[in-house]
Each structure stands twice: as C-alpha cells, then as structure tokens.
Design a protein around this motif. Structure first.
Motif, PDB file in Angstrom:
ATOM      1  N   MET A 134      20.687 -53.616  -9.457  1.00 40.84           N
ATOM      2  CA  MET A 134      20.068 -52.290  -9.342  1.00 40.84           C
ATOM      3  C   MET A 134      20.224 -51.477 -10.625  1.00 40.84           C
ATOM      4  O   MET A 134      20.249 -50.247 -10.589  1.00 40.84           O
ATOM      5  CB  MET A 134      20.657 -51.530  -8.151  1.00 40.84           C
ATOM      6  CG  MET A 134      20.161 -52.016  -6.814  1.00 40.84           C
ATOM      7  SD  MET A 134      20.699 -50.948  -5.437  1.00 40.84           S
ATOM      8  CE  MET A 134      22.364 -51.544  -5.196  1.00 40.84           C
ATOM      9  N   ALA A 135      20.348 -52.155 -11.741  1.00 41.06           N
ATOM     10  CA  ALA A 135      20.427 -51.455 -13.024  1.00 41.06           C
ATOM     11  C   ALA A 135      19.195 -50.579 -13.213  1.00 41.06           C
ATOM     12  O   ALA A 135      18.092 -50.918 -12.777  1.00 41.06           O
ATOM     13  CB  ALA A 135      20.538 -52.462 -14.163  1.00 41.06           C
ATOM     14  N   LYS A 136      19.378 -49.430 -13.842  1.00 39.74           N
ATOM     15  CA  LYS A 136      18.256 -48.505 -14.044  1.00 39.74           C
ATOM     16  C   LYS A 136      17.180 -49.124 -14.927  1.00 39.74           C
ATOM     17  O   LYS A 136      15.991 -48.919 -14.700  1.00 39.74           O
ATOM     18  CB  LYS A 136      18.751 -47.194 -14.674  1.00 39.74           C
ATOM     19  CG  LYS A 136      19.945 -46.555 -13.984  1.00 39.74           C
ATOM     20  CD  LYS A 136      19.679 -46.262 -12.521  1.00 39.74           C
ATOM     21  CE  LYS A 136      20.896 -45.578 -11.877  1.00 39.74           C
ATOM     22  NZ  LYS A 136      20.726 -45.422 -10.421  1.00 39.74           N
ATOM     23  N   ASN A 137      17.617 -49.856 -15.940  1.00 41.85           N
ATOM     24  CA  ASN A 137      16.677 -50.513 -16.838  1.00 41.85           C
ATOM     25  C   ASN A 137      16.355 -51.896 -16.291  1.00 41.85           C
ATOM     26  O   ASN A 137      17.253 -52.704 -16.080  1.00 41.85           O
ATOM     27  CB  ASN A 137      17.287 -50.629 -18.243  1.00 41.85           C
ATOM     28  CG  ASN A 137      16.288 -51.108 -19.279  1.00 41.85           C
ATOM     29  OD1 ASN A 137      15.419 -51.930 -18.994  1.00 41.85           O
ATOM     30  ND2 ASN A 137      16.414 -50.600 -20.496  1.00 41.85           N
ATOM     31  N   PRO A 138      15.086 -52.193 -16.050  1.00 41.53           N
ATOM     32  CA  PRO A 138      14.764 -53.502 -15.478  1.00 41.53           C
ATOM     33  C   PRO A 138      15.218 -54.678 -16.329  1.00 41.53           C
ATOM     34  O   PRO A 138      15.477 -55.759 -15.805  1.00 41.53           O
ATOM     35  CB  PRO A 138      13.232 -53.468 -15.338  1.00 41.53           C
ATOM     36  CG  PRO A 138      12.767 -52.329 -16.188  1.00 41.53           C
ATOM     37  CD  PRO A 138      13.888 -51.359 -16.235  1.00 41.53           C
ATOM     38  N   ASP A 139      15.355 -54.485 -17.647  1.00 43.16           N
ATOM     39  CA  ASP A 139      15.824 -55.568 -18.510  1.00 43.16           C
ATOM     40  C   ASP A 139      17.283 -55.911 -18.253  1.00 43.16           C
ATOM     41  O   ASP A 139      17.743 -56.990 -18.616  1.00 43.16           O
ATOM     42  CB  ASP A 139      15.648 -55.191 -19.985  1.00 43.16           C
ATOM     43  CG  ASP A 139      14.185 -55.139 -20.389  1.00 43.16           C
ATOM     44  OD1 ASP A 139      13.362 -55.801 -19.724  1.00 43.16           O
ATOM     45  OD2 ASP A 139      13.864 -54.420 -21.353  1.00 43.16           O
ATOM     46  N   GLY A 140      18.027 -54.991 -17.634  1.00 42.08           N
ATOM     47  CA  GLY A 140      19.440 -55.218 -17.371  1.00 42.08           C
ATOM     48  C   GLY A 140      19.720 -55.920 -16.053  1.00 42.08           C
ATOM     49  O   GLY A 140      20.872 -56.189 -15.734  1.00 42.08           O
TER      50      GLY A 140
END
Length: 484
Positions: free
Chosen positions: A252-258
């Motif tokens: 559920m990281a804010k940045n989809p790359d994470g």
C-alpha cells in the motif's frame, strides 16, 4: 432493493432478492434444467444510461473470458429482458461475503493469507489477460459453500490507462482505492489492483478499511487525504506477524513504483509469510506464458532461471512404489491392468541413497569431533532441513513516504524482510534530478530521517536497505515534499 420487480427469465424460477448495488439488483433464482441455484444480476431501469449499459455488457464479457479460473465467479449467460433490460446469470455463492464475515467475526491470519493468495491468483490471471479489476474490496469477494473465494463485480474493469480515459459514469470504492486513482493520476493498473488487494487483506484482519477511524468522519472526502498522506497503520493484532504487517504496508505504498509490481509478486510474499509461520502452503493458480494453467505451490528459490515463471511443485511423496518410467497420472498407459512393480533401478537407487546418508553421518561425526586440520562441513540451512525459512532472506526495495514538519521534511520507509542489524542509506537533494548525485547519509537505527529546510522549500530523497552481509536493496523511488 430498488423496488424493481424481478424479471421473468425463461428456464429460471425467482426465489428471493439477494442485494442491491449502484446500478443493479441481484436475485436468487432456481435454474430448472439442470436444477441448481443461480445468482442473477439485473440492471436497474432508473438512471440507466448508455455508458452503464455498455459497462454491464463489458462486465459480462470480461467475467466470461475469465470464467474458468477457480477463484473468479463464473458467468453462465447474459441476455436482455422482455422490457429491454439486461441481466447476468452467475454461479451462486451463499452469504456472507468477506466484508460481512470480517464485520461479524475475527478472521484468522491463516485464512487471510490463504484467501489473499487465492484472490491474487485471480487478479494475476486477469492482468495476464490485459484486464484491470479496479474495484477489489471485501464485498466483491464471495465465498462458496466449500470455503473457496470468488472474485466478482468486474463492472468497472478495463484495460488501464491515464486519467483522461476515465468515463465520468465509472466510480471507485474510495476506502480500498490507491491514491493515484483517487486523485485522477491513473485510471488503474496492475499496481493499483495490488494496493486494493492489500487494503482488502488489511480490512479482513481488522474488520474495517485501513484509513477508517472508528467514531470519526469516514466520508469519502475525509478518507481521501488520509489515503494520500497518512502512513499505513498497523493492524494492532498481536497474532499478525511483523512480516505480514510490512508486506501489506509495502503493497500500500503511496507511490505505485514502491509496491510489488504484480499480483503474483504479492502472492509470493504471502506464501513466504505462510512458510515463516509454519502454515500449510497455498498454491498460486495462474496461466503461464503459453496460456496453460500452472500451479506454483511455493515461492521459487533465489537463483532460479526464470524468477517470474510459475511451475508445478510436488507437495507429497507417493506412499505406494511407482515403477521407473511409469506414465504420470492421466497419461496414456499401454497396459492399465499390469501390476505396479519395483524395478532393479529403484532398488539400486535406494541402496545408493542409504550409502550416501551413511557417509554423510560419518563425515558429520568426524567434523563434530573437532579435528583442527579439517574444514568443517557446512551446516544445512533451515530450508534444506525442511523447517520453515524466514519470509524474506534479502532486503527488498523499501517504500518511502514524506511528511512536511515544521522546519523540514520527515522521510519514513518500510520494507519486507527486516533483520536485526539492517541500516539505511539516504540520498537527499533539492530536486529529483539532484538526488542521485547527493551525498549518502547513513541511518543506523530507526526508519525515519528529518531533513531540515526552510518553509516551502522542496526536499527530495530516496533510501536503500543495507545488510551486514553486504547485500543492499535497490534504492527506493524518489519522494519529494515541501517543508512545513
């Protein structure tokens, strides 16, 4: 229910209403030949638009395309009613769905892991067919009478894209949606479905969505800023392992790359937690690159030739002897009535195995005696001995968040597979372009760092995990925030 009368459908007999959604009602019917219960989804006539009708047809086609998957609700047929409406006939799953169950009872960690892997199988299969679900949430996971989950409601599924592709009639379920979707930066992709699946599993563990505040304002407008900026809270359950908490936070990281970039990657992480907790392993069922069903019972070992390819793994050893060269179950056999026999090759193989074991025991005994001139025999790892290994044995790419504070920006991060002794290396700059060339800052303890800056000044950073073994993770994506 909407008050719309259940339509007369040839070959089906109305039983009772089941529920109602935004644009459709669902009824229980009994199919006459062959006799069985089915669920029928019927378009509401009020507020019916061309876009909703097209969306309904797309849902039928999408679910039919994926109907063979064991964890996707099967669609039997779709047609129009006599008055011009439309309906879907689907496999019937008795209540409660997972949203209702999570509200009424505390689901075990084992069940949540198992359900998560099975749902991820369905999501990965949809993605491999080029289909993004866009509305994964507990209410859209039904449960069969045998306890198997079924992913349903592909009503807003599509091929992914950017915000400009979003139809104005297509809504999202805010509590489980990724921030980039809520704020119009994406129309959904594999990574946003990964987010929604992780939010769904968090919900199943806690009984509410991740950013819902008991007794507080949980309207869509209150939830959206929390989803965008607030770190994923812990479940608060003592029986939830740290590895699962970190995996869900990572997903559920804010940045989809994470995030894990595929549903399969998330499923493998859940499998690893199962192994860590000594739970029965749950298979991932997806289509492989050739379009054939492949079952992956356990995460592949590091160093495998093809990290992303699933494979069939043996889960048990036959109790009866099998002749060398015998065909596998289901293959053609010249003489089906011939008794199974043990060939000389098997006998020799067993004898060789006994000799090898004996030699191994002798070598172990010699080395245990402590002869100084002889190199010690390497101890078998936990995975070699059959005992569960830890969830992740090397640091994964961390997910980084940023929060404005008075006089600076606080960066915090999380990752799967934390170990004692891990430390972190940050690069902090005044812009994204400046970060890769910035001086490395080492953080020995904790998983946060505050960079001082004047109010309104942009601060950017990325972080990687370093381990005493010398194996680092990749750097995280770069995250920027204005100082408070």
């Amino acid at each position: 229910m909407s008050g719309t009368a259940a339509p007369d459908i040839p070959g089906l007999e109305f039983v009772r209403p089941l529920g109602s959604g935004g644009y459709a009602d669902v009824y229980l019917y009994e199919q006459q030949q062959p006799r069985m219960n089915v669920a029928v989804k019927v378009l509401k006539r009020q507020g019916l638009t061309a876009a909703i009708r097209r969306q309904f047809v797309d849902e039928a086609n999408t679910m039919a395309q994926l109907a063979d998957h064991p964890f996707i609700v099967q669609v039997f047929r779709s047609d129009q009613t006599a008055d011009g409406g439309a309906y879907l006939v689907m496999k019937y799953y008795p209540p409660p769905n997972l949203a209702q169950r999570a509200k009424a009872e505390r689901l075990s960690v084992e069940e949540v892991l198992r359900s998560g892997i099975q749902i991820a199988s369905a999501v990965e299969t949809a993605h491999r067919a080029g289909i993004i679900h866009r509305d994964i949430k507990p209410a859209n996971v039904l449960v069969s009478q045998y306890g198997q989950p079924g992913l349903t409601d592909f009503g807003i599924a599509g091929r992914g894209g950017h915000a400009e592709d979003v139809d104005e009639d297509v809504g999202v379920s805010v509590p489980w949606s990724a921030p980039e979707v809520l704020y119009g930066q994406s129309n959904g992709d594999a990574r946003s479905d990964v987010y929604s699946l992780a939010a769904t599993l968090w919900h199943l563990l806690v009984g509410r969505s991740p950013f819902e505040q008991p007794g507080g304002d949980n309207s869509a407008y209150a939830l959206m800023p929390r989803i965008r900026a607030t770190p994923v809270p812990a479940t608060g359950r003592a029986d939830v392992p740290v590895s699962l908490e970190r995996l869900l936070s990572h997903a559920m990281a804010k940045n989809p790359d994470g995030r894990p970039q595929t549903a399969l990657e998330l499923a493998r992480g859940l499998q690893a937690v199962e192994r860590e907790q000594r739970l029965p392993s749950t298979a991932v069922v997806v289509l492989d690159e050739t379009g054939r069903t492949a079952v992956s019972a356990l995460p592949q070992a590091r160093g495998a030739d093809d990290h992303d390819r699933t494979s069939v793994r043996a889960l048990s050893v036959p109790t009866a002897p099998v002749p060398v060269g015998a065909p596998a179950h289901g293959e053609d056999e010249d003489d089906e009535d011939a008794p199974a026999t043990i060939s000389g090759g098997v006998v020799l193989g067993v004898l060789a195995l006994l000799v090898a074991v004996t030699v191994g025991v002798v070598v172990w005994a010699v080395n245990r005696g402590g002869d100084e001139g002889q190199a010690p025999v390497a101890r078998p790892t936990r995975s070699q001995t059959g005992a569960p290994s830890r969830a992740v044995d090397y640091p994964e790419q961390p997910a980084i968040d940023a929060r404005a504070v008075a006089g600076g920006v606080t960066f915090s991060w999380n990752y799967v597979g934390a170990e004692k002794g891990d430390f972190f290396q940050l690069r902090v700059g005044a812009s994204e372009a400046a970060v890769p060339e910035a001086e490395v800052i080492t953080v020995k303890t904790g998983s946060r760092y505050t960079a001082k800056a004047a109010s309104g000044t942009t601060v950017c950073a990325q972080v990687k995990v370093s381990r005493s073994t010398g194996v680092p993770s990749p750097y995280s994506t770069i995250r920027c925030e204005a100082a408070g």
